[in-house]
Design a protein around this motif. Structure first.
Motif, mmCIF file in Angstrom:
data_model
loop_
_atom_site.group_PDB
_atom_site.id
_atom_site.type_symbol
_atom_site.label_atom_id
_atom_site.label_comp_id
_atom_site.label_asym_id
_atom_site.label_seq_id
_atom_site.Cartn_x
_atom_site.Cartn_y
_atom_site.Cartn_z
ATOM 1 N N GLU A 16 -39.882 -14.535 -10.380
ATOM 2 C CA GLU A 16 -38.774 -15.481 -10.526
ATOM 3 C C GLU A 16 -38.374 -15.656 -11.993
ATOM 4 O OE1 GLU A 16 -36.915 -16.865 -8.101
ATOM 5 O OE2 GLU A 16 -38.051 -15.571 -6.762
ATOM 6 N N LYS A 21 -32.937 -13.215 -14.065
ATOM 7 C CA LYS A 21 -31.746 -13.921 -13.582
ATOM 8 C C LYS A 21 -30.611 -13.829 -14.597
ATOM 9 C CE LYS A 21 -34.355 -17.055 -10.656
ATOM 10 N NZ LYS A 21 -34.799 -18.428 -10.420
ATOM 11 N N HIS A 24 -29.186 -10.290 -14.589
ATOM 12 C CA HIS A 24 -28.293 -10.106 -13.443
ATOM 13 C C HIS A 24 -26.962 -10.812 -13.674
ATOM 14 C CE1 HIS A 24 -26.723 -9.672 -9.446
ATOM 15 N NE2 HIS A 24 -26.546 -10.989 -9.418
ATOM 16 N N LEU A 154 -29.538 -23.011 -15.388
ATOM 17 C CA LEU A 154 -29.235 -22.150 -14.241
ATOM 18 C C LEU A 154 -29.332 -22.948 -12.951
ATOM 19 C CD1 LEU A 154 -31.316 -18.948 -15.081
ATOM 20 C CD2 LEU A 154 -28.851 -19.242 -15.313
ATOM 21 N N GLN A 157 -29.235 -20.273 -7.575
ATOM 22 C CA GLN A 157 -28.839 -18.879 -7.352
ATOM 23 C C GLN A 157 -28.887 -18.034 -8.633
ATOM 24 O OE1 GLN A 157 -26.742 -21.532 -6.088
ATOM 25 N NE2 GLN A 157 -28.027 -21.351 -4.276
ATOM 26 N N GLY A 158 -29.247 -18.655 -9.748
ATOM 27 C CA GLY A 158 -29.320 -17.914 -11.004
ATOM 28 C C GLY A 158 -27.999 -17.857 -11.745
#
Length: 183
Positions: A16, A21, A24, A154, A157-158
Motif C-alpha cells: 500500500e 499511489k 500511478h 490522498l 483511491q490514491g
C-alpha cells in the motif's frame, strides 16, 4: 507528437505504498504522448561485483534490458534515514554495471520524493540526484517535486484531494515531457 516510453522506478516495496499511489497518479495527469512501464526492483539480489565476472542473475539481465529500451526514467522515492531506500540504490548499482555498460547512461530523468512528514523527502531527493549525475542521467532541475504529509493528501483511491496540488503535478509532468524532448 512522438510517443515516449517512460520507466517508473518506485523506491518503496510496501503493498500500500504511498509512492506507488503517487506514481500511478502521475501517469493519469501526464501528456498523452507519454506511456509508462513500471520497472520491478524488489527481486534484485544485492549487487556483488562477483556477478560481473561470474554471470549476472536473470533479474539483473532483465533490469538492464528494460532500462536500455526506455526513453526516460521517473523516480518516485520515499526517504529512509535522510537518503534513498537500499532497494533503489541497489537497482542503480545493478543496472550501472559491469563497468562501462551503464544502462542508465543518457536517460533523461525526473525525481519525485514522497514523505509522510513535512520535510517531504528532501534528503532522498538530493541524494538520488547526486547518484544520477554520476550515472550520466540528465535530471530535470525544475520544477523540483517534494510531496510531504502524503497520508493526508490522498483519498482512499490514491487521488490527490487538493486541486492546486493536482494542477502542480500536471505542470510537473508537462515539464518532464518537455525535458525529455530536449534529448
Amino acid at each position: 507528437m512522438n510517443t515516449k516510453t517512460i520507466g517508473i522506478v518506485v523506491g518503496s516495496l510496501r503493498k500500500e505504498s504511498f509512492n506507488k499511489k503517487v506514481a500511478h497518479f502521475l501517469t493519469t495527469v501526464a501528456p498523452q504522448n507519454l506511456t509508462f512501464q513500471t520497472i520491478e526492483i524488489g527481486d534484485l539480489p544485492l549487487y556483488n561485483q562477483d556477478f560481473d565476472e561470474e554471470g549476472s542473475p536473470e533479474s539483473y539481465i532483465r533490469l538492464r534490458k528494460e532500462i536500455k529500451a526506455l526513453d526516460a526514467i521517473l523516480f518516485v522515492t520515499p526517504e529512509y534515514n535522510r537518503s534513498v531506500p537500499g532497494v533503489l540504490k541497489n537497482a542503480l548499482d545493478a543496472a550501472s554495471r559491469p563497468y562501462g555498460q551503464n544502462a542508465w547512461q543518457g536517460k533523461p530523468a525526473a525525481v519525485v520524493s514522497v514523505s509522510i512528514g513535512n520535510i517531504s523527502g528532501f534528503g532522498a531527493n538530493h541524494h538520488l540526484r547526486q547518484s544520477l549525475a554520476y550515472l550520466d542521467m540528465p535530471t530535470m532541475p525544475q520544477p523540483e517535486m517534494y510531496l510531504g504529509d502524503i497520508a493526508n493528501n490522498l483519498d482512499e483511491q490514491g487521488n490527490f484531494k487538493d486541486p492546486k496540488t493536482i494542477e502542480f503535478l500536471t505542470s510537473f509532468m508537462d515539464a518532464f515531457a518537455n525535458w525529455i524532448n530536449k534529448f
